[in-house]
Design a protein around this motif. Structure first.
Motif, PDB file in Angstrom:
ATOM      1  N   ASP A 177      10.636  12.600  -4.626  1.00 27.22           N
ATOM      2  CA  ASP A 177      10.267  11.784  -5.786  1.00 27.22           C
ATOM      3  C   ASP A 177       8.929  12.303  -6.314  1.00 27.22           C
ATOM      4  O   ASP A 177       8.394  13.293  -5.810  1.00 27.22           O
ATOM      5  N   TYR A 178       8.391  11.638  -7.338  1.00 28.75           N
ATOM      6  CA  TYR A 178       7.149  12.079  -7.955  1.00 28.75           C
ATOM      7  C   TYR A 178       6.054  12.358  -6.914  1.00 28.75           C
ATOM      8  O   TYR A 178       5.874  11.585  -5.974  1.00 28.75           O
ATOM      9  N   ILE A 179       5.318  13.431  -7.117  1.00 29.70           N
ATOM     10  CA  ILE A 179       4.112  13.683  -6.320  1.00 29.70           C
ATOM     11  C   ILE A 179       2.942  13.062  -7.061  1.00 29.70           C
ATOM     12  O   ILE A 179       2.616  13.450  -8.176  1.00 29.70           O
ATOM     13  N   ARG A 180       2.314  12.078  -6.437  1.00 31.50           N
ATOM     14  CA  ARG A 180       1.245  11.327  -7.085  1.00 31.50           C
ATOM     15  C   ARG A 180      -0.140  11.950  -6.896  1.00 31.50           C
ATOM     16  O   ARG A 180      -0.998  11.838  -7.763  1.00 31.50           O
ATOM     17  N   SER A 193      -0.120  15.843   0.573  1.00 33.52           N
ATOM     18  CA  SER A 193       0.574  15.405  -0.643  1.00 33.52           C
ATOM     19  C   SER A 193       1.085  13.984  -0.437  1.00 33.52           C
ATOM     20  O   SER A 193       1.576  13.640   0.651  1.00 33.52           O
ATOM     21  N   ALA A 194       0.963  13.157  -1.468  1.00 35.47           N
ATOM     22  CA  ALA A 194       1.426  11.768  -1.431  1.00 35.47           C
ATOM     23  C   ALA A 194       2.442  11.565  -2.536  1.00 35.47           C
ATOM     24  O   ALA A 194       2.270  12.084  -3.645  1.00 35.47           O
ATOM     25  N   SER A 195       3.474  10.778  -2.248  1.00 39.21           N
ATOM     26  CA  SER A 195       4.618  10.732  -3.167  1.00 39.21           C
ATOM     27  C   SER A 195       5.200   9.328  -3.298  1.00 39.21           C
ATOM     28  O   SER A 195       4.957   8.434  -2.480  1.00 39.21           O
ATOM     29  N   ASP A 196       6.008   9.187  -4.354  1.00 43.64           N
ATOM     30  CA  ASP A 196       6.771   7.955  -4.551  1.00 43.64           C
ATOM     31  C   ASP A 196       7.916   7.813  -3.559  1.00 43.64           C
ATOM     32  O   ASP A 196       8.596   6.781  -3.556  1.00 43.64           O
ATOM     33  N   ASP A 197       8.160   8.837  -2.729  1.00 46.03           N
ATOM     34  CA  ASP A 197       9.179   8.684  -1.689  1.00 46.03           C
ATOM     35  C   ASP A 197       8.624   7.989  -0.450  1.00 46.03           C
ATOM     36  O   ASP A 197       9.270   7.974   0.603  1.00 46.03           O
ATOM     37  N   ASN A 198       7.401   7.418  -0.588  1.00 43.27           N
ATOM     38  CA  ASN A 198       6.739   6.640   0.463  1.00 43.27           C
ATOM     39  C   ASN A 198       6.191   7.504   1.597  1.00 43.27           C
ATOM     40  O   ASN A 198       5.832   6.962   2.660  1.00 43.27           O
ATOM     41  N   GLY A 217       6.055   5.217   7.320  1.00 41.84           N
ATOM     42  CA  GLY A 217       5.683   3.831   7.559  1.00 41.84           C
ATOM     43  C   GLY A 217       5.242   3.069   6.335  1.00 41.84           C
ATOM     44  O   GLY A 217       5.000   1.863   6.404  1.00 41.84           O
ATOM     45  N   HIS A 218       5.127   3.733   5.179  1.00 43.98           N
ATOM     46  CA  HIS A 218       4.745   3.033   3.956  1.00 43.98           C
ATOM     47  C   HIS A 218       5.975   2.367   3.344  1.00 43.98           C
ATOM     48  O   HIS A 218       7.080   2.918   3.369  1.00 43.98           O
ATOM     49  N   SER A 219       5.765   1.203   2.782  1.00 45.73           N
ATOM     50  CA  SER A 219       6.870   0.452   2.188  1.00 45.73           C
ATOM     51  C   SER A 219       6.923   0.599   0.673  1.00 45.73           C
ATOM     52  O   SER A 219       7.787   0.019   0.020  1.00 45.73           O
ATOM     53  N   HIS A 220       6.000   1.360   0.110  1.00 47.88           N
ATOM     54  CA  HIS A 220       5.977   1.555  -1.344  1.00 47.88           C
ATOM     55  C   HIS A 220       5.368   2.914  -1.646  1.00 47.88           C
ATOM     56  O   HIS A 220       5.002   3.671  -0.743  1.00 47.88           O
ATOM     57  N   TYR A 221       5.291   3.226  -2.950  1.00 43.60           N
ATOM     58  CA  TYR A 221       4.738   4.499  -3.391  1.00 43.60           C
ATOM     59  C   TYR A 221       3.341   4.720  -2.791  1.00 43.60           C
ATOM     60  O   TYR A 221       2.543   3.784  -2.703  1.00 43.60           O
ATOM     61  N   VAL A 222       3.031   5.953  -2.437  1.00 44.74           N
ATOM     62  CA  VAL A 222       1.684   6.306  -1.996  1.00 44.74           C
ATOM     63  C   VAL A 222       0.982   6.942  -3.189  1.00 44.74           C
ATOM     64  O   VAL A 222       1.302   8.054  -3.597  1.00 44.74           O
ATOM     65  N   LYS A 237      -5.529   6.586   2.316  1.00 40.82           N
ATOM     66  CA  LYS A 237      -4.451   6.548   1.328  1.00 40.82           C
ATOM     67  C   LYS A 237      -4.467   5.210   0.619  1.00 40.82           C
ATOM     68  O   LYS A 237      -5.104   4.238   1.055  1.00 40.82           O
ATOM     69  N   CYS A 238      -3.751   5.164  -0.495  1.00 38.14           N
ATOM     70  CA  CYS A 238      -3.697   3.948  -1.309  1.00 38.14           C
ATOM     71  C   CYS A 238      -2.266   3.722  -1.744  1.00 38.14           C
ATOM     72  O   CYS A 238      -1.587   4.654  -2.199  1.00 38.14           O
ATOM     73  N   ILE A 239      -1.789   2.485  -1.592  1.00 38.07           N
ATOM     74  CA  ILE A 239      -0.453   2.122  -2.049  1.00 38.07           C
ATOM     75  C   ILE A 239      -0.567   0.928  -2.990  1.00 38.07           C
ATOM     76  O   ILE A 239      -1.501   0.138  -2.892  1.00 38.07           O
ATOM     77  N   PRO A 240       0.352   0.796  -3.956  1.00 37.69           N
ATOM     78  CA  PRO A 240       0.267  -0.333  -4.894  1.00 37.69           C
ATOM     79  C   PRO A 240       0.724  -1.628  -4.250  1.00 37.69           C
ATOM     80  O   PRO A 240       1.543  -1.632  -3.332  1.00 37.69           O
ATOM     81  N   ARG A 241       0.174  -2.727  -4.744  1.00 36.07           N
ATOM     82  CA  ARG A 241       0.632  -4.047  -4.332  1.00 36.07           C
ATOM     83  C   ARG A 241       1.017  -4.820  -5.594  1.00 36.07           C
ATOM     84  O   ARG A 241       0.173  -5.128  -6.424  1.00 36.07           O
ATOM     85  N   TRP A 242       2.291  -5.118  -5.728  1.00 34.72           N
ATOM     86  CA  TRP A 242       2.800  -5.803  -6.914  1.00 34.72           C
ATOM     87  C   TRP A 242       2.853  -7.296  -6.623  1.00 34.72           C
ATOM     88  O   TRP A 242       3.290  -7.726  -5.569  1.00 34.72           O
TER      89      TRP A 242
END
Length: 243
Positions: A177-180, A193-198, A217-222, A237-242
């Motif tokens: 998925d996208y590389i963020r 590299s951090a990605s939307d594939d978690n 172990g991430h439950s959402h996009y990194v 690292k940083c992940i979004p929280r909706w």
């Protein structure tokens, strides 16, 4: 003491109020003003230096009396482009690396205010064709020790270029998925590299860009990742929280 570097022109007067606050960029607190002054003058080509005592209200503790705050008066440099997704600074050259929504990457010379080199990394977005839409370059970094730039894009590919010749050295699918975000280790041949594939992946360029570790172990996009400056074997690292 409050150090102010003035780029060109006459040395500033004792009345520091004549230097607009909006043109001062504070860089931090340092213990050795002479060493700091020399370093910044050599690196940025600054000509004049002014040392001004800090007001007592600015001294937060006794240790602060032995420190100096370094500030820069910078020239404004403004250019319009497509949407900018990331920015990186070269450690020794007067270059800014920008990655764009259009799929292009530019190296800007901020002293000459011009583009030194451009790279067409991916195709421009095409809203009529979904397979061409995934083209934004969300992260680009200098690898100055090797004279490279590295990019990560929405097509999930990492690409490596020589910034001297413009040659593409390698490209490979790094994620699903996208590389963020990309992060370059300051001393070792590693890239995160951090990605939307978690996933976060660790790559070793001395092993032909082999992925030597995958962090799960991430439950959402990194969204972001960075090596910790003082303990470079660690990263954040940083992940979004909706909500």
């Amino acid at each position: 003491a409050h150090l102010r570097f003035i780029n060109g022109g006459d040395p500033p007067s004792d009345n520091t109020n004549k230097i607009p606050t909006s043109q001062i960029a504070s860089l931090g607190i340092y213990k050795n003003p002479n060493h700091v002054a020399t370093s910044f003058q050599e690196h940025l080509g600054l000509k004049h230096l002014q040392i001004v005592p800090l007001h007592s209200s600015e001294i937060r503790n006794s240790a602060a009396t032995q420190l100096v705050e370094v500030s820069l008066k910078m020239n404004e440099f403004t250019k319009r482009s497509e949407r900018v997704k990331s920015v990186d600074f070269h450690p020794t050259e007067p270059w800014i690396l920008t990655s764009l929504y259009s799929g292009n990457v530019h190296i800007w010379n901020y002293r000459l205010e011009k583009i030194e080199r451009s790279f067409e990394v991916t195709q421009s977005p095409d809203y009529a064709h979904a397979n061409l839409y995934e083209s934004s370059v969300r992260s680009a970094k200098f690898i100055a020790s090797e004279q490279w730039i590295i990019t990560g894009a929405d097509d999930a590919f990492i690409r490596l270029y020589s910034y001297n010749t413009g040659e593409k050295i390698i490209e490979f699918e790094a994620h699903k998925d996208y590389i963020r975000c990309l992060a370059v280790h300051p001393t070792l041949p590693y890239v995160l590299s951090a990605s939307d594939d978690n996933l976060i992946k660790l790559w070793d360029w001395e092993k032909d860009w082999k992925c030597i570790q995958t962090f799960k172990g991430h439950s959402h996009y990194v969204m972001q990742v960075a090596f910790k400056p003082r303990r470079c074997q660690h990263f954040r690292k940083c992940i979004p929280r909706w909500h």
